[in-house]
Write a protein that holds these residues in place. Structure first.
Motif, PDB file in Angstrom:
ATOM      1  N   THR A   1       1.303  12.158  -2.255  1.00 49.17           N
ATOM      2  CA  THR A   1      -0.142  12.072  -2.040  1.00 49.17           C
ATOM      3  C   THR A   1      -0.466  11.575  -0.639  1.00 49.17           C
ATOM      4  O   THR A   1      -1.445  12.032  -0.024  1.00 49.17           O
ATOM      5  CB  THR A   1      -0.785  11.122  -3.073  1.00 49.17           C
ATOM      6  N   ASN A   2       0.337  10.655  -0.119  1.00 50.35           N
ATOM      7  CA  ASN A   2       0.013   9.973   1.140  1.00 50.35           C
ATOM      8  C   ASN A   2       0.662  10.578   2.377  1.00 50.35           C
ATOM      9  O   ASN A   2       0.226  10.293   3.490  1.00 50.35           O
ATOM     10  CB  ASN A   2       0.425   8.497   1.044  1.00 50.35           C
TER      11      ASN A   2
ATOM     12  N   GLN B   1      -9.960   0.839  -0.004  1.00 47.55           N
ATOM     13  CA  GLN B   1      -8.543   0.455  -0.014  1.00 47.55           C
ATOM     14  C   GLN B   1      -7.620   1.611  -0.366  1.00 47.55           C
ATOM     15  O   GLN B   1      -6.439   1.594  -0.009  1.00 47.55           O
ATOM     16  CB  GLN B   1      -8.321  -0.695  -1.003  1.00 47.55           C
ATOM     17  N   ASP B   2      -8.132   2.623  -1.047  1.00 47.76           N
ATOM     18  CA  ASP B   2      -7.280   3.742  -1.443  1.00 47.76           C
ATOM     19  C   ASP B   2      -6.712   4.490  -0.241  1.00 47.76           C
ATOM     20  O   ASP B   2      -5.685   5.176  -0.367  1.00 47.76           O
ATOM     21  CB  ASP B   2      -8.065   4.719  -2.327  1.00 47.76           C
ATOM     22  N   ILE B   3      -7.349   4.373   0.914  1.00 42.08           N
ATOM     23  CA  ILE B   3      -6.875   5.086   2.102  1.00 42.08           C
ATOM     24  C   ILE B   3      -5.694   4.386   2.754  1.00 42.08           C
ATOM     25  O   ILE B   3      -4.979   4.994   3.570  1.00 42.08           O
ATOM     26  CB  ILE B   3      -8.020   5.237   3.134  1.00 42.08           C
TER      27      ILE B   3
ATOM     28  N   ASN C   1       0.803  -1.210   0.000  1.00 38.21           N
ATOM     29  CA  ASN C   1       0.000   0.000   0.000  1.00 38.21           C
ATOM     30  C   ASN C   1       0.841   1.268   0.000  1.00 38.21           C
ATOM     31  O   ASN C   1       0.390   2.305  -0.495  1.00 38.21           O
ATOM     32  CB  ASN C   1      -0.954  -0.006   1.202  1.00 38.21           C
TER      33      ASN C   1
ATOM     34  N   GLU D   1     -10.239   0.954   6.172  1.00 36.59           N
ATOM     35  CA  GLU D   1     -10.521   0.286   4.898  1.00 36.59           C
ATOM     36  C   GLU D   1     -12.025   0.136   4.686  1.00 36.59           C
ATOM     37  O   GLU D   1     -12.535   0.365   3.588  1.00 36.59           O
ATOM     38  CB  GLU D   1      -9.844  -1.076   4.853  1.00 36.59           C
TER      39      GLU D   1
ATOM     40  N   THR E   1     -11.726  13.106   4.881  1.00 35.20           N
ATOM     41  CA  THR E   1     -10.938  11.870   4.849  1.00 35.20           C
ATOM     42  C   THR E   1      -9.921  11.845   5.981  1.00 35.20           C
ATOM     43  O   THR E   1      -9.759  10.834   6.675  1.00 35.20           O
ATOM     44  CB  THR E   1     -10.221  11.722   3.499  1.00 35.20           C
TER      45      THR E   1
ATOM     46  N   GLN F   1       2.832   1.261  -3.810  1.00 38.23           N
ATOM     47  CA  GLN F   1       1.984   1.461  -4.980  1.00 38.23           C
ATOM     48  C   GLN F   1       1.237   2.785  -4.954  1.00 38.23           C
ATOM     49  O   GLN F   1       0.358   3.027  -5.783  1.00 38.23           O
ATOM     50  CB  GLN F   1       0.997   0.293  -5.096  1.00 38.23           C
ATOM     51  N   ASN F   2       1.588   3.652  -4.013  1.00 40.64           N
ATOM     52  CA  ASN F   2       0.958   4.964  -3.933  1.00 40.64           C
ATOM     53  C   ASN F   2       2.020   6.052  -3.836  1.00 40.64           C
ATOM     54  O   ASN F   2       3.114   5.829  -3.318  1.00 40.64           O
ATOM     55  CB  ASN F   2       0.029   5.041  -2.711  1.00 40.64           C
TER      56      ASN F   2
ATOM     57  N   GLY G   1      -2.738   3.525   1.801  1.00 40.60           N
ATOM     58  CA  GLY G   1      -1.424   4.127   1.610  1.00 40.60           C
ATOM     59  C   GLY G   1      -1.182   5.255   2.593  1.00 40.60           C
ATOM     60  O   GLY G   1      -0.156   5.312   3.275  1.00 40.60           O
ATOM     61  N   LYS G   2      -2.153   6.167   2.700  1.00 33.67           N
ATOM     62  CA  LYS G   2      -2.040   7.275   3.651  1.00 33.67           C
ATOM     63  C   LYS G   2      -2.032   6.758   5.084  1.00 33.67           C
ATOM     64  O   LYS G   2      -1.274   7.247   5.934  1.00 33.67           O
ATOM     65  CB  LYS G   2      -3.197   8.253   3.446  1.00 33.67           C
TER      66      LYS G   2
END
Length: 307
Positions: free
Chosen positions: A64-65, A124-126, A56, A119, A248, A59-60, A128-129
């Motif tokens: 951004t994170n 799932q996009d969260i 995670n 999650e 977020t 791949q990010n 990474g952060k």
């Protein structure tokens, strides 16, 4: 009251409680043994969770994170929490017990329950952060625990540096910034292992909770659970309002701050002090109650437009 919001909040948290209770029931039925729990926790900590975090992060985009204002706020909030709890129990003559209480108040189960909640609520996009947030706070949590429970030394620093979670996140950051990644077959294998993390960790956590000696320290256990699940999240989210974090970020912050006391708090307290039973009781009580306090807190965030 918006019934849809209430149901949505409980839909986020109740599956966590359900898996935890299943772990306890499986242990009661002897379908899960102490050996399984020990091996499962070792597998999660050393293999599956590091795989999940590495993927995670790698791949990010780091830009951004990496949210330095949010992480900085969380660090300050954690330190303030520790100082306040330590001063509150300043009349407690046993410094070891005072340290255990302070650790149980700030040390949330972010890596398992916090990530699971993030999650479910944010997708799932969260992750990474959340992984970057987890990296900074994991280091801080370990450093503070060492200060509270034992004498600080270089050996402890080396132990922290070998933490698989920290190593996996650092490697993920390197991969993300350099575009150097393992072969696809390795990535796919790591993804399979990463999917083991949440169900296996929650089952093992449920099977490892200890309730037998709750009467011995119930007042301190109830007090710290109240602080961990209600007062600290409430004050933290109130203090975050002037900083203007988006929905977020406030949701991520809330789930991480309101997570129940981590099992790691029991592990460290049991090894470094004579108050392992007290920490185990706080872990058990806070884990049982947290799905309800988190659901109510998440509902309130929704009502006030912060999530």
């Amino acid at each position: 009251m918006n019934l849809e919001l209430v149901i949505g909040a409980f839909e986020i948290t109740l599956p966590i409680l359900f898996i935890l209770l299943l772990g306890g029931w499986f242990k009661h039925k002897t379908w899960i043994s102490d050996g399984f729990v020990s091996s499962g926790n070792t597998l999660v900590f050393n293999i599956s969770l590091p795989c999940l975090l590495y993927l995670n992060v790698s791949q990010n985009s780091i830009s951004t994170n990496l949210n330095l204002p949010l992480i900085g706020f969380a660090i300050v909030a954690t330190i303030v929490t520790v100082v306040v709890v330590w001063l509150f129990y300043r009349k407690q003559p046993d410094s070891g017990q005072r340290g255990v209480l302070a650790q149980c108040a700030y040390r949330g189960n972010m890596a398992i329950i916090g990530l699971a909640l993030c999650e479910r609520a944010l997708g799932q996009d969260i992750l990474g952060k959340a992984a970057i947030y987890l990296a900074f706070l994991t280091i801080l949590y370990n450093l503070i625990a060492v200060v509270l429970l034992t004498t600080f030394n270089r050996k402890i620093l080396f132990t922290i540096a070998k933490n698989p979670l920290i190593i996996s996140i650092v490697l993920g950051l390197i991969s993300s910034s350099s575009e150097i990644h393992p072969p696809q077959v390795v990535i796919t294998s790591m993804a399979y292992l990463g999917k083991l993390t949440l169900p296996l960790a929650l089952l093992c956590l449920g099977a490892s909770l200890q309730w037998q000696s709750f009467k011995q320290n119930h007042r301190d256990a109830i007090a710290i659970t109240f602080l961990k699940l209600i007062l600290i999240p409430l004050l933290t989210m109130w203090a975050a309002i002037p900083f203007g974090f988006d929905k977020t970020d406030t949701t991520l912050l809330f789930f991480m701050v309101s997570a129940p006391t981590a099992v790691a708090a029991y592990v460290m307290a049991n090894k470094m002090t004579s108050h392992g039973a007290l920490s185990a009781e706080i872990v058990a009580l806070s884990t049982l109650v947290s799905p309800f306090t988190i659901a109510i807190g998440y509902y309130l965030l929704k009502v006030f437009g912060m999530a």
